[in-house]
Design a protein around this motif. Structure first.
Motif, mmCIF file in Angstrom:
data_model
loop_
_atom_site.group_PDB
_atom_site.id
_atom_site.type_symbol
_atom_site.label_atom_id
_atom_site.label_comp_id
_atom_site.label_asym_id
_atom_site.label_seq_id
_atom_site.Cartn_x
_atom_site.Cartn_y
_atom_site.Cartn_z
ATOM 1 N N SER A 31 16.499 12.585 7.272
ATOM 2 C CA SER A 31 17.429 13.362 8.079
ATOM 3 C C SER A 31 18.874 12.944 7.825
ATOM 4 O O SER A 31 19.759 13.787 7.636
ATOM 5 C CB SER A 31 17.089 13.202 9.565
ATOM 6 O OG SER A 31 18.009 13.921 10.363
ATOM 7 N N ARG A 32 19.121 11.637 7.786
ATOM 8 C CA ARG A 32 20.490 11.167 7.561
ATOM 9 C C ARG A 32 20.937 11.451 6.131
ATOM 10 O O ARG A 32 22.099 11.796 5.895
ATOM 11 C CB ARG A 32 20.589 9.679 7.879
ATOM 12 C CG ARG A 32 22.013 9.162 7.777
ATOM 13 C CD ARG A 32 22.178 7.752 8.301
ATOM 14 N NE ARG A 32 23.331 7.133 7.650
ATOM 15 C CZ ARG A 32 23.285 6.061 6.887
ATOM 16 N NH1 ARG A 32 22.124 5.447 6.664
ATOM 17 N NH2 ARG A 32 24.377 5.574 6.331
ATOM 18 N N ILE A 92 24.538 14.574 2.578
ATOM 19 C CA ILE A 92 24.652 15.502 1.449
ATOM 20 C C ILE A 92 25.310 16.800 1.880
ATOM 21 O O ILE A 92 26.245 17.309 1.225
ATOM 22 C CB ILE A 92 23.276 15.773 0.823
ATOM 23 C CG1 ILE A 92 22.750 14.524 0.106
ATOM 24 C CG2 ILE A 92 23.333 16.962 -0.123
ATOM 25 C CD1 ILE A 92 23.601 14.074 -1.060
ATOM 26 N N VAL A 93 24.871 17.355 2.989
ATOM 27 C CA VAL A 93 25.437 18.625 3.477
ATOM 28 C C VAL A 93 26.912 18.442 3.802
ATOM 29 O O VAL A 93 27.749 19.305 3.488
ATOM 30 C CB VAL A 93 24.652 19.131 4.700
ATOM 31 C CG1 VAL A 93 25.380 20.295 5.362
ATOM 32 C CG2 VAL A 93 23.245 19.553 4.281
ATOM 33 N N SER A 94 27.260 17.327 4.412
ATOM 34 C CA SER A 94 28.656 17.057 4.733
ATOM 35 C C SER A 94 29.499 16.969 3.463
ATOM 36 O O SER A 94 30.609 17.519 3.402
ATOM 37 C CB SER A 94 28.762 15.748 5.519
ATOM 38 O OG SER A 94 30.117 15.408 5.758
ATOM 39 N N GLY A 121 33.452 20.044 -0.224
ATOM 40 C CA GLY A 121 33.933 20.468 -1.533
ATOM 41 C C GLY A 121 33.419 19.691 -2.722
ATOM 42 O O GLY A 121 33.985 19.804 -3.823
ATOM 43 N N ALA A 122 32.350 18.911 -2.555
ATOM 44 C CA ALA A 122 31.791 18.184 -3.697
ATOM 45 C C ALA A 122 31.431 19.157 -4.812
ATOM 46 O O ALA A 122 30.897 20.245 -4.558
ATOM 47 C CB ALA A 122 30.559 17.399 -3.274
ATOM 48 N N GLU A 123 31.732 18.759 -6.051
ATOM 49 C CA GLU A 123 31.550 19.653 -7.187
ATOM 50 C C GLU A 123 30.421 19.235 -8.116
ATOM 51 O O GLU A 123 29.994 20.016 -8.970
ATOM 52 C CB GLU A 123 32.856 19.737 -7.990
ATOM 53 C CG GLU A 123 33.994 20.378 -7.208
ATOM 54 C CD GLU A 123 35.293 20.410 -7.988
ATOM 55 O OE1 GLU A 123 35.355 19.763 -9.077
ATOM 56 O OE2 GLU A 123 36.245 21.068 -7.542
ATOM 57 N N ASN A 124 29.941 18.003 -7.981
ATOM 58 C CA ASN A 124 28.817 17.564 -8.814
ATOM 59 C C ASN A 124 28.196 16.314 -8.212
ATOM 60 O O ASN A 124 28.724 15.756 -7.237
ATOM 61 C CB ASN A 124 29.251 17.328 -10.271
ATOM 62 C CG ASN A 124 30.347 16.282 -10.423
ATOM 63 O OD1 ASN A 124 30.366 15.265 -9.741
ATOM 64 N ND2 ASN A 124 31.281 16.538 -11.335
ATOM 65 N N LEU A 183 19.392 21.527 -2.912
ATOM 66 C CA LEU A 183 18.743 22.812 -3.169
ATOM 67 C C LEU A 183 18.721 23.675 -1.906
ATOM 68 O O LEU A 183 18.988 24.883 -1.954
ATOM 69 C CB LEU A 183 17.318 22.585 -3.681
ATOM 70 C CG LEU A 183 17.185 22.005 -5.087
ATOM 71 C CD1 LEU A 183 15.745 21.564 -5.347
ATOM 72 C CD2 LEU A 183 17.620 23.016 -6.141
ATOM 73 N N ASN A 184 18.409 23.054 -0.775
ATOM 74 C CA ASN A 184 18.320 23.803 0.473
ATOM 75 C C ASN A 184 19.690 24.318 0.908
ATOM 76 O O ASN A 184 19.832 25.483 1.300
ATOM 77 C CB ASN A 184 17.725 22.909 1.563
ATOM 78 C CG ASN A 184 17.513 23.652 2.867
ATOM 79 O OD1 ASN A 184 16.887 24.714 2.897
ATOM 80 N ND2 ASN A 184 18.035 23.112 3.951
ATOM 81 N N HIS A 185 20.714 23.477 0.815
ATOM 82 C CA HIS A 185 22.054 23.884 1.237
ATOM 83 C C HIS A 185 22.562 25.054 0.398
ATOM 84 O O HIS A 185 23.301 25.912 0.902
ATOM 85 C CB HIS A 185 23.008 22.702 1.127
ATOM 86 C CG HIS A 185 24.397 22.998 1.607
ATOM 87 N ND1 HIS A 185 24.714 23.111 2.942
ATOM 88 C CD2 HIS A 185 25.558 23.241 0.922
ATOM 89 C CE1 HIS A 185 25.999 23.376 3.069
ATOM 90 N NE2 HIS A 185 26.538 23.473 1.858
#
Length: 337
Positions: free
Chosen positions: A21-22, A27-29, A34-37, A157-159
């Motif tokens: 969960s964390r 990752i979602v945050s 704006g993470a690009e890779n 993948l989910n995001h």
């Protein structure tokens, strides 16, 4: 089971599951910011264990995914490694010198650093922007690292809406500690026989494809070579037919790992070829392991986890057969290098 603490195993793998969960939140945050890779930057065995997750993203996502060596990045850098990068750094000890050396450079760059460690009070345990601690030791770390990195890949993948049934996949993965324990119990009667094959030769060609190929590489380099001083030739099942096949003859041991992802036919190609030229082909096939209630798609995802959990049982018997403890070293962390 020989030299095995069931409750310890369950505690460690459940600890990896509890981080899901964390991990997803971080990752979602990062993606929302704006993470690009993403870079998977481990050293040695821990780096190899990141490969299935990196491959999953490279196969199924358009999100740029890189896997590289910290020791080389310190010297050469990467144009892709920026303040918009997510960096995943696994280290069981939290002290791996090549990874620690890169950490300060990552801080300068401004990348978001996620560290996966077994110990908090270490350079990597303290130095990550987001630190995930799950105590493990060599005999339990593979499954833990595989699961944590898989959760990271699945979160991306989910995001990005690049995978279906994410919640169901995570739900099935949450049952893995108990299921893996049952796999170990079921395989225990066969483990000594496989260990005898490994003990009977001082050289093995080890091969596999897809997401179990990293486990073949890992087991050859980190277990048989480092921990047992047995010479190996890990080779991808595709590359097997571009050089290594010429080494196959009577008496040469070929160890084949078969997983359940799309690359399985590449392993079957080796399985069809080798018996015509050597009398020592040994196959370890995850399809033979029972996982009640786990879908075919999830089985494919966890093939390297299954392979690792069975190989631990084999290794436990191997060290006894050879009277060579897995903890014995000549050079690793013993001499200057």
């Amino acid at each position: 089971m020989l030299n095995f603490d069931e409750q310890r195993f369950l505690r460690i793998q459940s600890g990896a599951i509890a981080l899901q969960s964390r991990l997803e939140t971080v990752i979602v945050s990062s993606l929302s910011a704006g993470a690009e890779n993403i870079f998977f930057l481990g050293t040695g065995g821990a780096a190899i264990l990141m490969q299935p997750a990196a491959q999953l993203l490279q196969r199924r996502s358009r999100f740029p995914t890189f896997i590289d060596m910290p020791a080389e990045l310190v010297l050469a850098g990467s144009a892709q490694l920026t303040d918009k990068s997510i960096v995943v750094m696994p280290s069981l000890s939290g002290t791996t010198k090549e990874s620690v050396a890169l950490l300060s450079r990552l801080k300068e760059i401004g990348a978001t650093v996620i560290t996966l460690v077994g110990h908090q009070e270490t350079p990597l345990g303290k130095g990550g922007d987001h630190v995930f601690v799950n105590f493990a030791e060599d005999d339990t770390s593979c499954e833990s690292f595989y699961l944590q990195s898989l959760f990271i890949a699945l979160a991306i993948l989910n995001h990005r809406d690049e995978i279906e049934n994410h919640a169901e996949i995570v739900s099935q993965l949450s049952r893995m500690p108990a299921l893996l324990l049952e796999v170990k119990r079921a395989y225990e009667p066969k483990a000594e026989a496989f260990a005898k094959v490994l003990a009977a030769s001082d050289y093995h060609i080890i091969t596999g494809a897809g997401n179990v190929w990293p486990e073949a590489f890992y087991y050859g380099m980190c277990i048989l070579e480092e921990m047992q001083w047995i010479r190996t030739r890990p080779v991808h099942a595709s590359d097997f037919f571009h050089g290594t096949l010429e080494l196959v003859e009577k008496g040469v041991s070929v160890i084949l790992f078969k997983g359940e992802d799309a690359a399985r036919p590449l392993a079957e190609r080796v399985q069809n070829f080798a018996p015509g030229y050597t009398d020592k082909l040994t196959v370890l096939d995850t399809a033979e392991f029972e996982l009640p209630g786990v879908s075919a798609d999830v089985r494919a995802l966890v093939s390297p986890v299954l392979m690792a959990t069975v190989l631990e049982r084999i290794s436990a018997h191997l060290e006894v057969l050879r009277n060579h403890p897995l903890t014995t070293r000549r050079y690793y962390k013993r001499v200057a290098y």
